[in-house]
Design a protein around this motif. Structure first.
Motif, short mmCIF file in Angstrom:
data_model
loop_
_atom_site.label_atom_id
_atom_site.label_comp_id
_atom_site.label_asym_id
_atom_site.label_seq_id
_atom_site.Cartn_x
_atom_site.Cartn_y
_atom_site.Cartn_z
N ARG A 274 3.73 -1.01 -2.41
CA ARG A 274 2.75 -1.63 -3.32
C ARG A 274 2.07 -2.84 -2.67
N LYS A 275 2.88 -3.68 -2.05
CA LYS A 275 2.36 -4.89 -1.44
C LYS A 275 1.39 -4.59 -0.31
N VAL A 278 -1.98 -2.90 -1.75
CA VAL A 278 -2.85 -3.88 -2.41
C VAL A 278 -3.51 -4.79 -1.39
N THR A 282 -7.53 -5.23 -0.84
CA THR A 282 -8.26 -6.50 -0.96
C THR A 282 -9.01 -6.84 0.32
N ASP A 313 -1.14 -1.39 -9.81
CA ASP A 313 -1.61 -1.89 -8.52
C ASP A 313 -1.92 -0.76 -7.55
N ARG A 350 -7.66 -1.29 -16.87
CA ARG A 350 -7.53 -1.26 -15.42
C ARG A 350 -7.28 0.16 -14.91
#
Length: 637
Positions: A274-275, A278, A282, A313, A350
């Motif tokens: 996930r980190k 994302v 970005t 996410d 979202r």
């Protein structure tokens, strides 16, 4: 030779660079490489440099020959002899339950600068864990004593404690002019080449947004070292932390970190995946091999790791990067569907928006979203409602209980639509046109000159896109609400934008249509920009026998002679459809509806049929057959 031996003997006596065994090896190599004479010299070497085979001191144990090429076998006692044990101070710090316990332990036992750095770091973490305020507590004289102790002998602080101490000082908000902070910063810069890659990554991560000149120097030095030593990175956590700080990283280092992430992807947890995703989103870094690998490993995770924040996410990341992975989408939808009633309104907005970007329609999930709005309409802000409507319109999703759903939608819009920002207002009304839920009093204000001028700001592409939407809104008013439009409606709009670029499929289709009419080239027009804001790939007029009629000068909105029909050929390409589906997106459904209301007989040419045609003859036969069926269906109505 005797002089050479004496000189060698003298130099070896004075040298302290070689231990006894190494010097013995040197002498042995000299003896073996220079024959008997040199061997004789070796025999006269002193004890300190002679090899064991030449001279052995009395009482020395015999060293096995294999010791020179084999590693030493260490016992348990050998391994743990030099590891320092915890002092009583450090044991008390480890057992402390509240920050005050740590300070009391320091006052009672005190320690050296290395221990002070360790205690300071532990105290800071415990304050944060107990939700204390570091800035208020740092005035304690015991904290000042810790800082002074660290500063007095900062050079003796271990690397790990030094890096942790700097983090503690950053978190405490110590002023840049503080002597302890300055000395720690200087020491870190001095040692930066000796730090491990993990310590370097901590500095790059923690100091990413520090504004101080010295802090930026530390971060830049750490990043530089990471760039030089990136091959040392061997754990997923470090890779994730560094990728998350991508904007501060050089592009070359980010490329290498992505390669490392691909190498270590199997060891990533769901939160690591996930980190990373994302962060890539970005930064708009669309690394397809890495995204595929992370998607594969995400699918292997158990259900309990698919938390709602993770699903939100991941959907955002996939949507932002325009990366489609059907299996992941299906897994996320199946995990999220039972939780929809408990979702907050922001999460519904979202997730639906992300899936709309991806052009992926899951009907049960979107039905649940519509029911969620129906049940919780009062909790939705007008912005969340607008985004939900635009998502539905993009995918051309019509709720099964559309009357109940749209009654609540109209009730909310009646009060707020006119107060929306002009661009958002245009988007929402355009979405209602797609969903066939527009009302004349929504449409008429947007066709007025005052509104058109508000949309003339921004880039040329943006202005053109919104101008097309205004044409579609005006077309909806003219074609779907004919009794409500007046003669001035749409007169403030300029000419429709001309399509500049055409795809290979459109070009081949238009060439084939020219061949379809043969020499009667005036019977066909290609690339027609209609007054409704839609472009038609081919416009052909035919009589009752499906023979081309020369009416090339007639405009799309003009009446035709009796028995003559106007046929519009539309190329439907892959991007015109929902993902993994033959269902058109809302925009292209509205185009077909508008052109039919304008009097066209629509002949759709989808890409999945057109690509099967290999020869020109097959393409001509296909177009004739499609046109004949379309005309026959129109006559049967």
């Amino acid at each position: 030779m005797l002089l050479f031996a004496q000189a060698l003997k003298s130099s070896l006596r004075q040298s302290c660079l070689f231990p006894q065994v190494e010097c013995g090896m040197v002498a042995t190599e000299l003896a073996s490489s220079h024959g008997p004479a040199t061997a004789a010299v070796a025999a006269h070497l002193p004890l300190a440099v002679a090899p064991p085979s030449v001279h052995r001191a009395q009482g020395w144990p015999r060293i096995p020959a294999r010791l020179m090429c084999e590693g030493k076998t260490f016992t348990k006692d050998d391994v743990f002899t030099n590891i320092p044990t915890f002092t009583e101070l450090e044991e008390l710090v480890e057992k402390a339950a509240v920050p005050e316990d740590i300070l009391l332990a320091w006052v009672e036992h005190r320690g050296n600068s290395n221990q002070a750095a360790y205690v300071l770091m532990k105290w800071t973490l415990l304050v944060l864990k107990t939700k204390g305020k570091l800035k208020d507590l740092r005035v304690d004289p015991r904290i000042h004593d810790l800082l002074d102790t660290v500063s007095q002998q900062v050079s003796s602080v271990w690397n790990s404690n030094l890096v942790s101490c700097l983090q503690a000082l950053w978190m405490m908000g110590i002023p840049a002019t503080d002597s302890t902070l300055t000395s720690v910063q200087t020491e870190v810069l001095w040692r930066v080449r000796r730090l491990t890659y993990k310590q370097l990554s901590y500095l790059a991560d923690w100091g990413a947004y520090r504004k101080g000149k010295q802090d930026e120097a530390i971060v830049n030095a750490a990043i530089k070292q990471l760039e030089l030593r990136w091959t040392e990175i061997a754990d997923a956590k470090t890779v994730c932390a560094l990728i998350a700080r991508g904007p501060r990283m050089p592009s070359s280092l980010m490329d290498r970190l992505e390669d490392k992430a691909l190498e270590l992807a199997e060891g990533f947890s769901a939160q690591d995946i996930r980190k990373v995703c994302v962060s890539l989103a970005t930064q708009s870094r669309r690394s397809v091999p890495l995204l595929r690998a992370l998607s594969y490993h995400l699918l292997q995770k158990p259900p309990y790791e698919f938390t709602t924040p993770l699903i939100m996410d991941m959907a955002f990341a996939y949507g932002k990067l325009n990366f489609n992975h059907t299996q992941v989408f299906q897994r996320m939808a199946s995990e999220l569907l039972p939780r929809v009633p408990e979702l907050i309104t922001a999460d519904v907005m979202r997730f639906s928006k992300s899936l709309a970007f991806l052009k992926w329609l899951n009907i049960p999930l979107f039905e649940a979203f519509a029911e969620h709005y129906t049940a919780n309409s009062r909790e939705y802000t007008i912005l969340q409602l607008c985004n939900l409507l635009m998502a539905f319109a993009r995918l051309n999703f019509q709720p099964s209980k559309e009357e109940v759903f749209f009654n609540k939608v109209h009730s909310a819009l009646e009060e707020s639509l006119s107060s929306l920002e002009p661009f958002l207002q245009t988007d929402v009304v355009w979405a209602l046109c797609v969903l066939q839920q527009s009302k004349p009093h929504y449409l008429i204000p947007l066709t007025q000159e005052s509104h058109v001028k508000k949309l003339s700001e921004g880039s040329a592409i943006r202005v053109e896109n919104y101008l097309l939407k205004l044409f579609h809104i005006a077309a909806t008013l003219h074609l779907e609400h004919p009794g409500c439009s007046d003669s001035d409606t749409g007169s403030s709009l300029p000419d429709p934008p001309v399509q500049a670029n055409i795809s290979p499929m459109q070009r081949i289709l238009r060439d084939t249509l020219q061949s379809l009419v043969g020499e009667r080239t005036n019977a066909i027009r290609t690339g027609v920009n209609t007054v409704y804001g839609w472009t038609v790939d081919g416009e052909l007029t035919v009589d009752s026998d499906n023979k081309p009629v020369d009416l090339s000068s007639a405009r799309g909105d003009e009446a035709l002679p009796v028995g003559v029909r106007r046929v519009a050929f539309l190329a439907l390409e892959f991007p015109n459809f929902c993902a993994k589906s033959k269902d058109l997106l809302g925009r292209f459904v509205m185009r077909k509806r508008h052109l039919q209301l304008a009097g066209y007989i629509i002949v759709e040419v989808p890409y999945y049929e057109w690509l099967e045609l290999k020869t020109d003859w097959q393409k001509l036969s296909y177009l004739k057959d499609k046109m004949g069926k379309a005309v026959a269906e129109d006559m049967a109505k």
